[in-house]
Enzyme design. Structure first.
Site, mmCIF file in Angstrom:
data_model
loop_
_atom_site.group_PDB
_atom_site.id
_atom_site.type_symbol
_atom_site.label_atom_id
_atom_site.label_comp_id
_atom_site.label_asym_id
_atom_site.label_seq_id
_atom_site.Cartn_x
_atom_site.Cartn_y
_atom_site.Cartn_z
ATOM 1 N N ARG A 181 -22.588 -2.703 6.312
ATOM 2 C CA ARG A 181 -21.534 -2.342 5.345
ATOM 3 C C ARG A 181 -21.727 -3.083 4.027
ATOM 4 N NH1 ARG A 181 -16.633 -3.871 8.784
ATOM 5 N NH2 ARG A 181 -15.398 -3.429 6.931
ATOM 6 N N LYS A 213 -8.955 -6.384 0.202
ATOM 7 C CA LYS A 213 -8.347 -5.220 -0.476
ATOM 8 C C LYS A 213 -7.078 -4.771 0.254
ATOM 9 C CE LYS A 213 -12.033 -2.618 0.014
ATOM 10 N NZ LYS A 213 -12.969 -3.562 0.651
ATOM 11 N N ARG A 230 -10.961 -11.238 11.784
ATOM 12 C CA ARG A 230 -9.919 -10.230 11.526
ATOM 13 C C ARG A 230 -9.367 -9.629 12.816
ATOM 14 N NH1 ARG A 230 -10.842 -5.673 7.235
ATOM 15 N NH2 ARG A 230 -12.751 -5.318 8.391
ATOM 16 N N ARG A 240 -15.978 5.060 -3.902
ATOM 17 C CA ARG A 240 -17.001 4.134 -3.437
ATOM 18 C C ARG A 240 -18.390 4.574 -3.855
ATOM 19 N NH1 ARG A 240 -14.208 1.970 1.211
ATOM 20 N NH2 ARG A 240 -15.480 0.569 2.405
ATOM 21 N N ARG A 291 -11.462 -4.455 14.935
ATOM 22 C CA ARG A 291 -12.020 -3.183 14.469
ATOM 23 C C ARG A 291 -13.442 -2.989 14.994
ATOM 24 N NH1 ARG A 291 -10.952 -2.213 8.121
ATOM 25 N NH2 ARG A 291 -13.164 -1.698 8.175
HETATM 26 P P1 AP5 Z 1 -8.850 -7.203 4.532
HETATM 27 O O1 AP5 Z 1 -7.654 -7.225 3.656
HETATM 28 O O2 AP5 Z 1 -8.771 -6.439 5.799
HETATM 29 O O3 AP5 Z 1 -10.146 -6.792 3.666
HETATM 30 P P2 AP5 Z 1 -10.622 -5.381 3.102
HETATM 31 O O4 AP5 Z 1 -11.200 -5.649 1.763
HETATM 32 O O5 AP5 Z 1 -9.545 -4.364 3.213
HETATM 33 O O6 AP5 Z 1 -11.806 -5.124 4.110
HETATM 34 P P3 AP5 Z 1 -12.225 -3.777 4.875
HETATM 35 O O7 AP5 Z 1 -13.167 -4.249 5.958
HETATM 36 O O8 AP5 Z 1 -11.045 -2.993 5.276
HETATM 37 O O9 AP5 Z 1 -13.013 -3.064 3.763
HETATM 38 P P4 AP5 Z 1 -14.039 -1.973 3.912
HETATM 39 O O10 AP5 Z 1 -14.162 -1.583 2.506
HETATM 40 O O11 AP5 Z 1 -15.309 -2.375 4.588
HETATM 41 O O12 AP5 Z 1 -13.402 -0.980 4.980
HETATM 42 P P5 AP5 Z 1 -12.623 0.388 4.847
HETATM 43 O O13 AP5 Z 1 -11.584 0.433 5.860
HETATM 44 O O14 AP5 Z 1 -12.269 0.660 3.426
HETATM 45 O O15 AP5 Z 1 -9.243 -8.726 4.847
HETATM 46 C C1 AP5 Z 1 -10.316 -9.057 5.706
HETATM 47 C C2 AP5 Z 1 -9.928 -10.240 6.632
HETATM 48 O O16 AP5 Z 1 -9.728 -11.405 5.861
HETATM 49 C C3 AP5 Z 1 -8.613 -10.045 7.403
HETATM 50 O O17 AP5 Z 1 -8.710 -10.684 8.638
HETATM 51 C C4 AP5 Z 1 -7.563 -10.752 6.525
HETATM 52 O O18 AP5 Z 1 -6.465 -11.180 7.283
HETATM 53 C C5 AP5 Z 1 -8.387 -11.898 5.978
HETATM 54 N N1 AP5 Z 1 -8.011 -12.314 4.631
HETATM 55 C C6 AP5 Z 1 -7.674 -11.503 3.572
HETATM 56 N N2 AP5 Z 1 -7.426 -12.243 2.487
HETATM 57 C C7 AP5 Z 1 -7.645 -13.555 2.849
HETATM 58 C C8 AP5 Z 1 -7.579 -14.802 2.154
HETATM 59 N N3 AP5 Z 1 -7.231 -14.856 0.856
HETATM 60 N N4 AP5 Z 1 -7.879 -15.943 2.844
HETATM 61 C C9 AP5 Z 1 -8.229 -15.891 4.148
HETATM 62 N N5 AP5 Z 1 -8.298 -14.746 4.854
HETATM 63 C C10 AP5 Z 1 -8.023 -13.606 4.222
HETATM 64 O O19 AP5 Z 1 -13.788 1.430 5.238
HETATM 65 C C11 AP5 Z 1 -14.287 1.484 6.558
HETATM 66 C C12 AP5 Z 1 -15.355 2.553 6.663
HETATM 67 O O20 AP5 Z 1 -14.805 3.855 6.343
HETATM 68 C C13 AP5 Z 1 -16.556 2.412 5.710
HETATM 69 O O21 AP5 Z 1 -17.532 1.554 6.232
HETATM 70 C C14 AP5 Z 1 -17.027 3.874 5.603
HETATM 71 O O22 AP5 Z 1 -17.758 4.243 6.734
HETATM 72 C C15 AP5 Z 1 -15.715 4.648 5.600
HETATM 73 N N6 AP5 Z 1 -15.176 4.865 4.241
HETATM 74 C C16 AP5 Z 1 -13.998 4.363 3.730
HETATM 75 N N7 AP5 Z 1 -13.822 4.746 2.465
HETATM 76 C C17 AP5 Z 1 -14.900 5.510 2.142
HETATM 77 C C18 AP5 Z 1 -15.301 6.177 0.948
HETATM 78 N N8 AP5 Z 1 -14.564 6.133 -0.169
HETATM 79 N N9 AP5 Z 1 -16.470 6.867 0.977
HETATM 80 C C19 AP5 Z 1 -17.244 6.934 2.084
HETATM 81 N N10 AP5 Z 1 -16.919 6.296 3.253
HETATM 82 C C20 AP5 Z 1 -15.756 5.600 3.275
HETATM 83 MG MG MG Z 2 -9.330 -2.549 4.301
#
Ligand code: AP5
Ligand code: MG
Length: 219
Positions: free
Chosen positions: A171, A13, A127, A88, A160
Site C-alpha cells: 500500500r 486520515k 490499529r 488517489r 483490518r
Molecule cells: P487511521 O486514521 O486509520 O489512518 P488512515 O490514514 O485513515 O489510514 P488507512 O489505512 O485507512 O488509509 P488507506 O489510505 O491505506 O486506506 P483506505 O481505507 O483509504 O490511523 C491509523 C492508525 O493510527 C489507527 O490505529 C489510529 O488509531 C492511529 N493513529 C491515528 N492518528 C494517530 C496519532 N496522531 N498518534 C498515534 N496513533 C494515531 O483504503 C483501503 C484500500 O481501499 C486501498 O488500499 C485500495 O485498495 C482501496 N481504495 C480506497 N480508496 C481508493 C481510491 N480512491 N482508488 C482506488 N482504490 C481505493
Molecule cells: Mg482510513
C-alpha cells in the site's frame, strides 16, 4: 465546505476526518469505508474489488469514480462533504473536477497529512477498528476503555485484513507511485494545506482546525 483529505496509508486520515466532519457538520465520505462495506455485504461490487484491497492495489479508477461520485449525489452531501482517500490517482482527481464543475461547485481545500514511514508502520501495526461504527483505535496510543471493545457501541474490535506487514508495504508503494503526485496537482491549483501529521491525535487535530478555520474566515 468541500474538503479532500490526502496522505499515506496510516497517516491518520480517518481519525482526523471524523473530527473535522463533525466540526463543520458535513458527511465523512471514505472510499475505503465504502469498499469495505461492499465486501462485508458480499455484494457484486464487493466480490469484484476484494482482491484489490487484499493485495494493497488500487481499485480501478472507473469503479472507484462511479462509487464515490454516486455517493456525492446523495441528499446529505448537497451542503458539502469531506472526502477521505479519494482522489488517489490523477484520473480520479480530474473526474472529481468534472463532477464539481457540472454542479457549479468548488473544492475549498485539500489537507495533506504528512507522516514519516516509520510512524506509519507503528500506527498500522497497532490499529484496531470497530466493524459496526467504524471507530478506530490503537492498542498503545489510543486504546479502548475496555480491551478489545468499542467505546462507542461495545462491538468486538477487529484487525483490518490489509494491515498485514506485507500488504502495508504494498500500500505504501502504491501510494508513492500513484497518489503522491497529486500533492503537486493540488498545490498548483492553490488548494493544498500541508499539515504535519506527527504527534498526538489532539495535536494534529488542533493544527488542522487552525488552518481550516482561517481558510473559512478568508472565504
Ligand atoms: P487511521 O486514521 O486509520 O489512518 P488512515 O490514514 O485513515 O489510514 P488507512 O489505512 O485507512 O488509509 P488507506 O489510505 O491505506 O486506506 P483506505 O481505507 O483509504 O490511523 C491509523 C492508525 O493510527 C489507527 O490505529 C489510529 O488509531 C492511529 N493513529 C491515528 N492518528 C494517530 C496519532 N496522531 N498518534 C498515534 N496513533 C494515531 O483504503 C483501503 C484500500 O481501499 C486501498 O488500499 C485500495 O485498495 C482501496 N481504495 C480506497 N480508496 C481508493 C481510491 N480512491 N482508488 C482506488 N482504490 C481505493
Ligand atoms: Mg482510513
Amino acid at each position: 465546505m468541500r474538503l479532500v483529505f490526502m496522505g499515506p496509508p496510516g497517516a491518520g486520515k480517518g481519525t482526523q476526518a471524523k473530527a473535522v466532519a463533525k466540526r463543520y457538520d458535513i458527511p465523512h465520505v471514505s472510499s475505503g469505508d465504502i469498499f469495505r462495506a461492499e465486501i462485508a455485504g458480499e455484494t457484486d461490487l464487493g466480490k469484484q474489488i476484494k482482491q484489490y484491497l487484499d493485495t494493497g492495489a488500487l481499485v480501478p479508477d472507473e469503479i472507484t469514480v462511479r462509487a464515490v461520485v454516486d455517493r456525492l449525489q446523495a441528499d446529505d452531501c448537497q451542503g458539502g462533504w469531506l472526502l477521505d482517500g479519494f482522489p488517489r490517482t490523477e484520473p480520479q482527481a480530474r473526474a472529481l473536477d468534472e463532477a464539481l464543475e457540472a454542479n457549479n461547485e468548488q473544492l475549498n481545500a485539500v489537507v495533506n497529512l504528512a507522516v514519516g514511514a516509520e510512524v506509519i508502520v507503528r500506527r498500522m501495526s497497532g490499529r484496531r477498528v470497530c466493524p459496526t461504527c467504524g471507530r478506530t483505535y490503537h492498542v498503545e496510543r489510543i486504546p479502548p476503555k475496555v480491551e478489545g471493545k468499542c467505546d462507542a457501541c461495545g462491538a468486538e474490535l477487529i484487525i483490518r485484513d490489509d494491515d498485514k506487514p506485507e500488504t502495508v508495504r504494498q500500500r505504501l508503494g502504491t501510494y508513492e507511485r500513484a497518489t503522491a503526485p497529486l500533492i503537486d496537482y493540488y498545490d498548483q491549483r492553490g488548494l493544498l494545506l500541508r499539515v504535519d501529521g506527527s504527534g498526538t491525535p489532539d495535536e494534529v487535530r488542533r493544527r488542522i482546525f487552525e488552518q481550516l478555520d482561517s481558510e473559512v474566515q478568508d472565504g
